[in-house]
Design an enzyme around this catalytic site. Structure first.
Site, mmCIF file in Angstrom:
data_model
loop_
_atom_site.group_PDB
_atom_site.id
_atom_site.type_symbol
_atom_site.label_atom_id
_atom_site.label_comp_id
_atom_site.label_asym_id
_atom_site.label_seq_id
_atom_site.Cartn_x
_atom_site.Cartn_y
_atom_site.Cartn_z
ATOM 1 N N HIS A 1 63.020 33.005 63.616
ATOM 2 C CA HIS A 1 62.834 33.882 62.456
ATOM 3 C C HIS A 1 62.211 35.206 62.888
ATOM 4 C CE1 HIS A 1 61.711 34.706 58.150
ATOM 5 N NE2 HIS A 1 60.791 35.435 58.758
ATOM 6 N N GLU A 2 61.139 35.130 63.651
ATOM 7 C CA GLU A 2 60.432 36.339 64.061
ATOM 8 C C GLU A 2 61.230 37.143 65.089
ATOM 9 O OE1 GLU A 2 57.903 37.655 62.729
ATOM 10 O OE2 GLU A 2 57.442 35.992 61.395
ATOM 11 N N HIS B 1 63.781 39.414 63.519
ATOM 12 C CA HIS B 1 63.232 40.669 62.996
ATOM 13 C C HIS B 1 63.195 41.726 64.100
ATOM 14 C CE1 HIS B 1 62.180 39.245 59.079
ATOM 15 N NE2 HIS B 1 61.224 38.420 59.480
#
Length: 226
Positions: free
Chosen positions: A21-22, A25
């Site tokens: 998820h990170e 980004h």
């Protein structure tokens, strides 16, 4: 399957969900011209680089010992929107990258779980996570899909610092955007304040649980068939 084995399995599935998820980004921000995450070494898949002392270690441990559901978060990937050609579009794409990644991971887990279930279905047997390796694998995929959908929908709540708040600027005028940035710093206080106050103001009403029942559970049935 014993409780401690389930906890270990949950943690093993939780870590890649928050790391990917990170990283997503940072990757999207990098593609938009921002080298910050890459320079900070945050495009790595090494979980240690993304660990937050409280969110990744202490919070899950506290929830585990208290008997609650194990949950937490990774250290946010640093971005510098000053590099974006279009600030609003860049913030939206960067913000949606994490939830979109979680959606793809949940879908992939669902497809794999259905492939695994084909063997037992063909022989007229059932998957049993208590005794069979395939059962364990199916359950791991099921929880991986679930935690990814929880992360996706939780982060889509439009309150800073959650990812949903990064979509708001595209709908705001320049003047409204300036006001938004003035109050954005208090978003984390508002968020945790709501989490603490709403159960007291609305006793017996599980807003977060209701939100997940309307979002996570229907997709789980679509992806996993159960």
């Amino acid at each position: 399957m014993s409780d401690w084995m389930l906890d270990i399995l949950h943690l093993a599935m939780f870590i890649p969900a928050i790391v990917l998820h990170e990283v997503s980004h940072g990757y999207v921000s990098c593609r938009l011209g921002d080298p910050t995450a890459k320079m900070k070494g945050r495009l790595s898949l090494n979980p240690i680089k993304h660990m937050d002392p409280f969110g990744t270690v202490l919070l899950p441990l506290l929830l585990w010992f208290s008997g609650g559901p194990v949950f937490g978060y990774a250290k946010p990937v640093p971005i510098n929107p000053g590099y974006y050609k279009d600030y609003r579009k860049g913030m939206m794409l960067t913000g949606l990258a994490g939830p979109a990644t979680n959606l793809v991971l949940a879908l992939a887990a669902g497809l794999l779980s259905r492939v695994i279930a084909l063997g037992p279905l063909a022989t007229g047997t059932e998957l049993d996570p208590q005794f069979t390796l395939l059962g364990w694998l199916w359950y791991a995929l099921y929880f991986f899909g679930q935690i990814n959908l929880v992360l996706m929908f939780f982060n889509l709540i439009p309150i800073p610092p959650l990812d949903g708040s990064r979509v708001l600027p595209i709908f705001l005028s320049d003047r409204a955007l300036m006001k938004y940035h003035e109050i954005e710093r208090y978003g984390i206080l508002v968020f945790f304040g709501l989490l603490l106050l709403l159960p007291r103001l609305l006793p017996g009403v599980d807003l977060i649980g209701g939100y997940f029942r309307l979002t996570v559970y229907p997709l789980m049935r679509v992806f996993f068939g159960v």
